[in-house]
Structure formats: structure tokens, C-alpha cells
Design a protein around this motif. Sequence first.
Motif, PDB file in Angstrom:
ATOM      1  N   ILE A 137       0.839  -1.205   0.000  1.00 48.93           N
ATOM      2  CA  ILE A 137       0.000   0.000   0.000  1.00 48.93           C
ATOM      3  C   ILE A 137       0.872   1.251   0.000  1.00 48.93           C
ATOM      4  O   ILE A 137       0.607   2.211  -0.719  1.00 48.93           O
ATOM      5  CB  ILE A 137      -0.978  -0.035   1.194  1.00 48.93           C
ATOM      6  N   PHE A 139       3.915   1.547  -1.254  1.00 50.62           N
ATOM      7  CA  PHE A 139       4.493   1.704  -2.596  1.00 50.62           C
ATOM      8  C   PHE A 139       3.442   2.188  -3.602  1.00 50.62           C
ATOM      9  O   PHE A 139       3.687   3.094  -4.386  1.00 50.62           O
ATOM     10  CB  PHE A 139       5.063   0.370  -3.093  1.00 50.62           C
ATOM     11  N   ASP A 140       2.298   1.538  -3.570  1.00 52.43           N
ATOM     12  CA  ASP A 140       1.242   1.851  -4.536  1.00 52.43           C
ATOM     13  C   ASP A 140       0.863   3.332  -4.468  1.00 52.43           C
ATOM     14  O   ASP A 140       0.783   4.017  -5.481  1.00 52.43           O
ATOM     15  CB  ASP A 140       0.027   0.968  -4.245  1.00 52.43           C
ATOM     16  N   VAL A 143       3.690   5.644  -5.707  1.00 54.60           N
ATOM     17  CA  VAL A 143       3.818   5.671  -7.169  1.00 54.60           C
ATOM     18  C   VAL A 143       2.639   6.433  -7.766  1.00 54.60           C
ATOM     19  O   VAL A 143       2.803   7.252  -8.670  1.00 54.60           O
ATOM     20  CB  VAL A 143       3.905   4.243  -7.761  1.00 54.60           C
TER      21      VAL A 143
ATOM     22  N   ASN B 246       1.188   0.086 -10.083  1.00 54.86           N
ATOM     23  CA  ASN B 246       2.143   0.850  -9.291  1.00 54.86           C
ATOM     24  C   ASN B 246       2.983  -0.163  -8.538  1.00 54.86           C
ATOM     25  O   ASN B 246       2.467  -0.866  -7.680  1.00 54.86           O
ATOM     26  CB  ASN B 246       1.413   1.748  -8.292  1.00 54.86           C
ATOM     27  N   MET B 247       4.260  -0.237  -8.839  1.00 55.64           N
ATOM     28  CA  MET B 247       5.159  -1.234  -8.227  1.00 55.64           C
ATOM     29  C   MET B 247       4.536  -2.620  -8.300  1.00 55.64           C
ATOM     30  O   MET B 247       4.523  -3.364  -7.309  1.00 55.64           O
ATOM     31  CB  MET B 247       5.420  -0.901  -6.754  1.00 55.64           C
ATOM     32  N   ILE B 249       1.483  -3.429  -8.387  1.00 55.29           N
ATOM     33  CA  ILE B 249       0.149  -3.563  -7.785  1.00 55.29           C
ATOM     34  C   ILE B 249      -0.864  -2.908  -8.715  1.00 55.29           C
ATOM     35  O   ILE B 249      -0.686  -1.749  -9.101  1.00 55.29           O
ATOM     36  CB  ILE B 249       0.123  -2.900  -6.397  1.00 55.29           C
ATOM     37  N   LYS B 259      -8.215  -1.480  -1.038  1.00 57.99           N
ATOM     38  CA  LYS B 259      -6.887  -1.957  -1.426  1.00 57.99           C
ATOM     39  C   LYS B 259      -6.333  -2.992  -0.439  1.00 57.99           C
ATOM     40  O   LYS B 259      -5.793  -4.020  -0.825  1.00 57.99           O
ATOM     41  CB  LYS B 259      -5.949  -0.764  -1.534  1.00 57.99           C
ATOM     42  N   ARG B 260      -6.522  -2.700   0.861  1.00 57.85           N
ATOM     43  CA  ARG B 260      -5.974  -3.592   1.883  1.00 57.85           C
ATOM     44  C   ARG B 260      -6.640  -4.978   1.798  1.00 57.85           C
ATOM     45  O   ARG B 260      -5.986  -5.995   1.906  1.00 57.85           O
ATOM     46  CB  ARG B 260      -6.194  -2.966   3.256  1.00 57.85           C
ATOM     47  N   LEU B 263      -5.298  -6.739  -1.389  1.00 62.71           N
ATOM     48  CA  LEU B 263      -3.913  -7.204  -1.281  1.00 62.71           C
ATOM     49  C   LEU B 263      -3.788  -8.368  -0.301  1.00 62.71           C
ATOM     50  O   LEU B 263      -3.018  -9.293  -0.526  1.00 62.71           O
ATOM     51  CB  LEU B 263      -3.000  -6.051  -0.859  1.00 62.71           C
TER      52      LEU B 263
END
Lengths: 198, 287, 421
Positions: A137, A139-140, A143, B246-247, B249, B259-260, B263
Motif C-alpha cells: 500500500i 508503494f502503490d 507511485v 504501481n510497483m 500492484i 486496497k488492503r 492485497l
Amino acid sequence: MIDTSKKEQKRSLIINGALKLFATKGFYATTIPQIAKFIGMSSGNLYNYFSSKELLAQEILKYISAHLAKEIRKINDSSLSSQEKIKAIVKIYFNTAQSQPEMIDFFLRVYLSNREVFRKGCEGMICVNEFVTEIMIFFDEAVAKGELKNQDFFSAFGLFMGYLGGMVFLNGEEVLNKRLDEYIDDISTNIYNALKSD
Amino acid sequence: MKLLWLQKITCNGNAHSFLNYPNLTEWMEDFEWVYHPLLPSTYSLKEIQSDIKECDILMIEGAIDREDSLFLELFYRYANEAKYILTLGTCATFGGIFAQAKDSIKGLHFDKENRLDEFGKFWQKSISLPGCPLQPQVLAGVLNAIKEGISIPLDKMHRPKYYYAYTVHNGCTRNEYFEYKIDEHRFGELEGCMFYEHGCQGTYTHNSCNKILWNSVNSKTRAGQPCMGCSEPNFPDDDLWRTKKNMGIPAKLPTGVPKRAYLSLAGVAKAFKIDRFYHPLMEDESE
Amino acid sequence: MSRIRVDLIEKIEGVAEVKYHIKDNRVDFAQIAFFDSRYIENILTGRVPLDALAITPRVCGICGHAHLIATVRALESATGCRVSKKAQTIREITLSLELLQNHFKWFYLSIYPLILNGANRVDGALEPSRVISEAIALIAGQYPHNSYAIVGGISTDITPIDIFELKDRLKYITKLFNKYIIDTDISEFSRCDKLEMMLSKSGDLPLIMQKILNNGWQSLGQSYDRFIVFGDSGIFKKGKSVSTRYQEHLDMRYIEEFKTPNSEAISIKYRGKFYETGPLARAMIMKRSLVKEAHRRYKDSLYTRILARVCEMPLLIQYIYDLIDTIDYSQPSWIDYKEFKQSCSGVGAVEAARGSLIHKIDIKEGKIIEYKIITPTQWNLGNSNKSNPSTAQKALIGNRADAPLELIFKSFDVCSVCTVK
């Protein structure tokens, strides 16, 4: 009826005790009777909580992961910049290594050194999922905000965590010239410079 | 029930898609085309333009250029008259592809996801039917409901929930590969999910493509094409065949999934390398 | 005495406007205008090349599949990516199905009512169209507007069970062809070289062809007798035919585009001359017997043009049957090209229902810097001046003011949306 909060307390007592022994003596040199003795309970009773030493080690790993995840989540939920967040994460990691060295030591000396113990039950990164999720989270969002460069997750994760783990290892070997927390600024800057967007 | 189908900046795709409705001839027995761009109609376009004809439902296909005063005048005349206004397809609803050409080209009530006030007085009687193109069952169903006087639950963009409460992901035959986070996908194969690498927007695109199958037989995602989100306000996005990450993800996650939560689940799913998903479906089973 | 008459032509995938200059009760000149430019070429500029696969099918709701195939060919010619025989065959099948469908739609929605005084037989379009759409969707996912043809092949694998379902639909389509168009065996009809034999059968083709003869319209709508075909695959052959003289060599560098006044369309010439493209052009180049016979009698008139289009239908049906038998399921559906060339350019030509469709792409540093689409309607229905009229203008000029001008215009099958792409 079983008192669940009392049961939780006992569980936590066992995990903390076992964590200290595993982290200092290693996984194989530590036995269940030793752990039981260390926390003042019978081996038989301990087995009521954890049916094997492997399972206990896996629970410890999840416990550490959850502990670090909780701290990093606070950082993720804050309004800090990505650069400031990196510093905050480094700080938590090093502070934990100083105040509760067994946590990081367990990670480095048990989890990473005795992979066979974790193969069944901790497939992939399942037992460190909470911790990895928070790093993802971080990193996301960094970015998405354009503050860090977009790249493969593991190339960034490896750089970040490998670096921190390496420093804690060196600290444990007592080869560092300064206290671990005195490296926070430099290391945070190095990580940020390596990961920041062009 | 009198239907008037007007077109502006369009490819005609919604009109042609509608021709594929399985029982169109029977369906049409209860409706009258005041004007349809392909089918026999009571009036010619010239007659529609020169005089006000009666119409119950005004249907707009295509994006509208706000500089086109002739069309706007025609639209107002019939919009005032009609009991309902339907925007057919993504162009008429959100602007779609052709809105990318010129700033003055937009959907009727939306410029991408932004609500416009311009035709605000018609908003209450408007129904949004995005899709590029629109599935014929959706249009036929909405018109049936209007004809029967059945109220249609609408979402905040006025899309009928019967069709747009679902996502394209619902019912895709490649679902297992998504659920167990098998991120390897190669084109030209029966296996694999396009979400992780190849830009599939099915998990966050509101439409019924895998519930009401296309042409009654198939869907794009079943046939190995990533959903391009063609019924969404921002269609078409850039770089449609690649998942934005993003990286590593995915930048966009299934509708409503934090998101949590995503993931955590993905991390668990990824941990178990389930053998079946790494073998071709048609491969011989080993003993 | 001269006057101006403006006709709005409807139901041609949009609308067009023809302004007739009428002098002594004859068409002295006709100006053709299309509206509502959609700037697809500009929209593609700056995008990554693969986006074109999703965007160009949306140029047109009726012939979008031809646009997809033209795009994938342009991209493959630019990048040099390989495609298996199997993927090529399957693409040919879906493209041919679209052509067949367009022919049914055109015949029943555009031509039939114009010849039979406004009578309608919509089922002749709806039933085959729906079944053909299903056949395409079995492979391509949906119709219209799929993007299943991708650089390197097709998006999914195809199994024999998909093809069985397709084949059963093809059988049904054949029956519909017999039920509606002409009640004769398709291979027999493909070999037929006598107009009288065609006229003696039952079906809507003999019906309307006879009606044209009864009305005395069979020689109307003649133009330059110059034909061009760029797509080279399957049942079509590339080349040009001028007054029945065939020449194979074509060079795309001779294609010129020019903007015309009062219309948003861009017209096309080849080496300074207007050409006709489409089913009649394809039949002339392939020297199809029945069409040749009609051409011998009525030249490139609306009669020959309509006949040529319908004569393509049994050929397409047979072609799809033949293609099905050649599919080698063991071949890959898609070949991984690993990486794309970052700067390259390519051309894709395809025979769409209405004629040659050409896509050209220029890629630089991984982005489209120029995309060009040349559509059949641009070839046939250009707008030029009186001294050098376009193919359709020439077909209209010289007719009496009360001649079936709309039929002459629509005999070319106009795709308005493709023209203002």
C-alpha cells in the motif's frame, strides 16, 4: 466455558517467551520443555495451545508481521510525504530492533535461515501477508502520487527490506560504528534516492 | 408506444447491435418506430426534421457536438415532447471515443463522469444506457419495462440497476484464474485471466456482458480479450492492452474492494500455487 | 431551364446529401456531401499502437470487423510479427461472415424497398444478420465491436466444438439464402452464367432483377467501367480492370486523397483517376461468369452492380465451408512476438463488404504518429467537379430528373460513417 481473554493472554505469553528463546538460541536448539519452563507452565499445557514447535514458530512469524503491519499502517494512514514515510518506516524497524531485538532477530535468524520449518503452513508470503500488504500500500500510493518510480514490486521491496535487514544483522554482529538509530537519516535518504521518481 | 431514434456523432453500432435482439420481430409488434436509422419507420428523417411528430420515447445515439445548433434545436423539440429520454451507448451517455476529438463533443448529460447542467431539465426523465455498443437485451428490456409501467431502479448515473449493478467480471469463464491470482496469461489460449497483465477492466466495469451473453453465445473476456471498460465514463482509456500498475500492484481494483482487502486476499491466494491452474485445460491428466 | 434539388439520403449508415443541378429535366451535375466528421485518425495519434485494435472497429457499426482486420494487418506488416495459418484462417472466416451479413442487410434494408415501391421484407435482413452475428461471436466474443484479432494471431484458442456450432449456423444461413434470396443450390448458382436461368428461379433476387428490367432501369447508373481491388486474400484477387482489361500491378503510392468543398468527406483517386471498388469490382477482376454476362449487356449499371453483390453471397458461404475444413487445431492460435519494434510503419488492405479498405500506420518510439484510413465509400462516392466527376457522380449525371436516382446512389452501398471516419 473457556475464558477467551485468559486464553489469549496465555497464548501471548507463550509466543513472547518462545520468541525470545528462538531468537537467541535458534529454532532447533530450542525445545518445547525449555519454552514451557521459561514461562513457567507445563509442556503438556503448552501443547494445548500449540500442537507443534513448527506451528508455534509460524504463529510467532504472523505475530511479528501483524505487529509491524500495525505500525506501518499508522504511517500509511498519515498525510506524510513518501520521503517522510520512508523515514518513519525505517525508524520503526530500527527502533523495534533496539527495543525488541528478538522480533527482528527471529525474522532474520529463524524465518530466513530455517525455511523448511515454514514451508508447510507459511506458503509464499502468507504468514507475513499483513506486513507485506502494508508495504504494498505504501508503494502503490507513493507511485500513484508520482513520488516514487514505477517498477517491479520485488525490486523495490528487496532494496528496502534487504537494506534494513542487512543493517540489523551488522548491528547484531556488533560491527557498526554508531548506534542503529543514528543511521536512520542516512539510510532513509539512500532508500528514497534509490526509489524516487525521475 | 412511439419510439424516435435520433443519431448524431456515432458509428451506428447501437442501431446494428439492436438488430441482433433474438425476437425483434415479435418485440416490435408492441412498438412503433416514428423513426429508426435502419428499420422501416412511420416517417422519414426529413419529415422528422421539418415537423414535430408525436413521440413517447426519445432515443439518442451518438455524442453531441454542442456547436451543432441544428441538432440541438431538433433535440429540444422532441425532448420536451417525450416522456423518457434514453441515451443509447457510451457516446450518447458519456461522450465516448468521438468526444476525444473535440472539446465541444460530449454525452447528453455527462462529459466523462462529470454531470453537466446543460440539459438539466430533462435529467429526471433520462435513462443512461452506456456500452460500446449497447447490448440489445438491455434496450429491449428497458423499453418493455417502460411500456408495462414497471419502475426501473436506477443508480446515481441513471443506469438501470437490472443491467448495470453487475460487473463484467460476473460470470466470466476465466474467473478462477482471477480468484487464485494466476497472473500468467498468454493470448491464444483457453486459460488465464487478463486482469493482472493485459488490461482487463471487467472487475470494475458496470455491465452484464457475462450475465447476458453477447449474441446469446459468448463474451469478449470468455474469448480472451480484456474488457476495455467500454460502458464506463472514461472509455476509451490509454494503453488498453496493459494493466496499469504501481510497483506491480494493479492501479485499479475490483469495484468496492478496498486496497488492503484486495492485497490481503491476493497475498493469500498467491501463496498457494495450485497445480491445476498451471496446466492447459485440454492436457492429458497424469496418473 | 435549370434548378437545384437537394435530396437527403437516409438509412445508409448515417445520412448524405445530394445536390442535383437539373437542367432541361436532366441531372447536369450532382454534388455529394457527408457530415459529422469523427476524427478517428487524430484520436489514434499519440496512442500506443495496440489501442488501434480496440478503437478502429468503432469506426463503423456495420463493417467494424473489416476495420479490425485491416488494423491487425497494418500492425503485423509494420512489426513483422508472425501469424499461424490457423489464426489466419479463422480471421478469414469471421471477416467473410461479416461481408455476408452486410450483403443481406444492404439487399433488404436499402435496395429491396426502393425497387418494390416501399415494400418491406425486414426479416430477410434480421434473421440472417442475427445468426451471422452469433457465428462471429462464437469465435470473436461478440458482434459488433470485438477486438479478437490481435497482433500475432487471435485472442483465444478455438476448439472443434466452437466450429461445429459455427458450421450448424452456416447451414442455417445457407437455408436462409435459399429461402430469401434465390432458391437454388449455392454451387449451382455460383456456376450459373445465364441471366435467364437466374431470373427463372424463385426468390427475391430474381424478383427485383426482373422488376428492374420491367421498369427499364437496367442500364442506369453506368460510370467509368474502371475497377480496383486492393485486398488480396481468399476469394478475391488484387488488381484493376479498365474496360474489362485486367492489370495485376497496383502501387499504393499512387493513391491520392483530396478534400472536397462543402463536404466533410475526403475523396480518393488512383493515378489521377476515379475507380469503383466493391463487389462489382471484385467480380470484374475475377471475371465471374454471371456478372460478366450482365456487364456485357448492361455495362457497369445498377443492375450489374446489384447482381454482383448478391452473387458474392454463395461464394462467401462456400468459402467459409472450405476454410472450416482446413483448420489445423494443433497450430497455435497466437504466436508470442516478445517485443514490438519501437519505430516502424505498415499497411493493411482488406476487402470489406463495400470494397477495398486500407489502413496505414506510422509508429515512432512506441507511439502512433500517423494513422490513415481509406474506406470504400471514399473511392466510390467522392465529390469532385463537373469536368472530372467521381464514380458515383458520373453514374448520376445525365439521368432524367425523375429517374431512380436514390437507387443509383445506393447501388454503390454507401457507408456514411466510414466516409467521415
